[in-house]
Scaffold this motif. Structure first.
Motif, mmCIF file in Angstrom:
data_model
loop_
_atom_site.group_PDB
_atom_site.id
_atom_site.type_symbol
_atom_site.label_atom_id
_atom_site.label_comp_id
_atom_site.label_asym_id
_atom_site.label_seq_id
_atom_site.Cartn_x
_atom_site.Cartn_y
_atom_site.Cartn_z
ATOM 1 N N ASP A 1 0.834 -1.217 0.000
ATOM 2 C CA ASP A 1 0.000 0.000 0.000
ATOM 3 C C ASP A 1 0.863 1.260 0.000
ATOM 4 N N LEU A 2 1.922 1.243 0.813
ATOM 5 C CA LEU A 2 2.801 2.406 0.861
ATOM 6 C C LEU A 2 3.564 2.550 -0.454
ATOM 7 N N TRP A 3 3.990 1.426 -1.034
ATOM 8 C CA TRP A 3 4.693 1.479 -2.324
ATOM 9 C C TRP A 3 3.797 2.128 -3.381
ATOM 10 N N GLN A 4 2.532 1.744 -3.401
ATOM 11 C CA GLN A 4 1.604 2.304 -4.386
ATOM 12 C C GLN A 4 1.391 3.797 -4.160
ATOM 13 N N TYR B 1 4.505 5.492 -5.405
ATOM 14 C CA TYR B 1 4.488 5.439 -6.875
ATOM 15 C C TYR B 1 3.597 6.547 -7.437
ATOM 16 N N ALA B 2 2.461 6.759 -6.777
ATOM 17 C CA ALA B 2 1.540 7.804 -7.231
ATOM 18 C C ALA B 2 2.150 9.192 -7.077
ATOM 19 N N GLU B 3 3.067 9.346 -6.116
ATOM 20 C CA GLU B 3 3.697 10.644 -5.880
ATOM 21 C C GLU B 3 4.966 10.846 -6.712
ATOM 22 N N GLN C 1 1.442 -10.297 -9.886
ATOM 23 C CA GLN C 1 0.002 -10.012 -9.869
ATOM 24 C C GLN C 1 -0.354 -8.957 -8.828
ATOM 25 N N ALA C 2 0.282 -9.005 -7.663
ATOM 26 C CA ALA C 2 -0.083 -8.100 -6.568
ATOM 27 C C ALA C 2 0.039 -6.637 -6.968
ATOM 28 N N ALA C 3 1.010 -6.327 -7.829
ATOM 29 C CA ALA C 3 1.231 -4.945 -8.252
ATOM 30 C C ALA C 3 0.835 -4.723 -9.707
ATOM 31 N N ASP C 4 0.276 -5.755 -10.328
ATOM 32 C CA ASP C 4 -0.135 -5.688 -11.741
ATOM 33 C C ASP C 4 1.034 -5.245 -12.625
ATOM 34 N N LEU C 5 2.161 -5.951 -12.457
ATOM 35 C CA LEU C 5 3.353 -5.639 -13.240
ATOM 36 C C LEU C 5 3.781 -6.852 -14.054
ATOM 37 N N HIS C 6 4.199 -6.593 -15.298
ATOM 38 C CA HIS C 6 4.729 -7.618 -16.197
ATOM 39 C C HIS C 6 6.085 -7.105 -16.677
ATOM 40 N N LEU C 7 7.146 -7.896 -16.474
ATOM 41 C CA LEU C 7 8.495 -7.396 -16.731
ATOM 42 C C LEU C 7 8.673 -6.944 -18.175
ATOM 43 N N GLY C 8 8.195 -7.727 -19.131
ATOM 44 C CA GLY C 8 8.345 -7.346 -20.533
ATOM 45 C C GLY C 8 7.693 -6.008 -20.830
ATOM 46 N N ARG D 1 6.191 12.722 0.641
ATOM 47 C CA ARG D 1 4.904 13.301 0.224
ATOM 48 C C ARG D 1 3.775 12.301 0.465
ATOM 49 N N ALA D 2 4.040 11.034 0.154
ATOM 50 C CA ALA D 2 3.023 10.000 0.366
ATOM 51 C C ALA D 2 2.729 9.827 1.852
#
Length: 360
Positions: free
Chosen positions: A183-186, A189-191, A247-254, A300-301
């Protein structure tokens, strides 16, 4: 005893002075060999100074020269020079050699003029204890490990008969840096205001690599559907499939790698997209720039979330979060992080109470 014949590479040096080049960092070190006893004395990497010392020793004059040092005993400073040659042959990474070299310089400043045989356990304990009291327990442990190895090698080389470090106690390290949660990472990321910071955060989370590896990733490192990484700290060679999906962060390396391509031509995945001070578009990011901008986005977050840090998480904490998230999704975090020991991976998987433990 006559000095041995000069090699072609030592013709420009005075008698009994020899050079040896460290093949890893290209630095040349000089050593004087006593023509009577055969003992060697390290003179460091300054050629002019080494020539002066050797010339003075050969003629047995000049104040505070090598000739006097030979009569005074076995200065710790001379052993420091010998030890540098020993660690240079161990095959360590260049960054490791630099770090160890700086620590040896500190010890040289502290004990350099002392006879290595006269350095006592009490002196070593006081030195290490002072660092621990100054809240530098991690550095105290590192210096203790280095000193212990230096004395062990000195015993093996016949410079001394005892290791005053062995009976000292290592400082206790209290881990206090807070972990990142998803949650904090997200929120951070938004900031993130710079596109390159978002890409760096995505790469750090999905690959689990250190800041140095993230900064140095190149597009040419993508080979046959894999991102190839050579870890600068350990030399570990990894091939990470570009099909990995977190999946947790909806990231795909490619997809993350593809998003690193923009209108600026660059070899680096993470790069400047416009000129900033002396940095030109396309150039890689300096490590301090990555850390500074991540910290600003983090703060900031935290302010928006009402979080007050006692010891705020750094860019490196994404490596721990990656280990936990990939483990939860069934991947081998030890292989991804490049650890040789599962115990080290367990340290990274420890959330330090930052996350809820779900009991079904």
């Amino acid at each position: 005893m006559a000095p041995r014949p000069r090699s072609a590479g030592s013709k420009d040096l005075p008698p009994n002075l020899y050079r040896k080049t460290d093949q890893r960092n290209g630095v040349t070190y000089y050593t004087y060999r006593d023509p009577i006893t055969g003992r060697s004395f390290g003179l460091g990497s300054d050629k002019a100074k080494a020539v002066r010392e050797a010339t003075a020793a050969n003629h047995h004059f000049s104040e505070k020269t090598l000739a006097q040092r030979m009569q005074s005993g076995r200065p710790f400073r001379d052993w420091c020079a010998e030890y540098r040659l020993i660690i240079a042959d161990r095959g360590n990474a260049a960054s490791t050699l630099r770090n160890v070299g700086m620590r040896i310089n500190r010890l040289d400043d502290l004990f350099g003029d002392r006879d290595i045989r006269d350095i006592s356990t009490r002196e070593v304990a006081d030195y290490l204890g002072a660092m621990a009291k100054a809240k530098k327990a991690q550095m105290s442990r590192a210096m203790r490990s280095l000193l212990s190895d230096m004395f062990a090698e000195a015993i093996a080389a016949g410079w001394t008969d005892a290791n005053p470090v062995q009976v000292t106690k290592a400082a206790r390290v209290k881990v206090s840096r807070q972990r990142l949660t998803l949650d904090l990472w997200q929120a951070i990321y938004a900031e993130a205001q710079q596109p390159w910071l978002k890409r760096a955060m995505e790469l750090a989370l999905i690959t689990g690599q250190r800041r140095n590896e993230i900064a140095n990733m190149l597009f040419r490192d993508v080979v046959d559907g894999h991102l190839q990484v050579i870890q600068s700290k350990t030399g570990q060679r990894l091939r990470i499939s570009t099909d990995i999906r977190l999946q947790a962060a909806d990231l795909h390396l490619g997809t993350v790698i593809q998003s690193c391509r923009d209108k600026v031509l660059s070899r680096h995945l993470v790069h400047h997209s416009k000129q900033v001070s002396r940095a030109m578009p396309g150039q890689l990011l300096m490590l301090d720039t990555l850390s500074k901008n991540f910290a600003e986005a983090r703060d900031r977050a935290a302010e928006k979330l009402g979080i007050v840090f006692t010891n705020p998480p750094t860019f490196h904490e994404m490596r721990s979060l990656a280990a936990r998230l990939h483990t939860a999704e069934g991947r081998n975090a030890q292989a991804l992080l490049g650890h040789k020991s599962s115990k080290m991976t367990d340290i990274y998987r420890d959330s330090r109470g930052a996350e809820w433990i779900e009991v079904a």
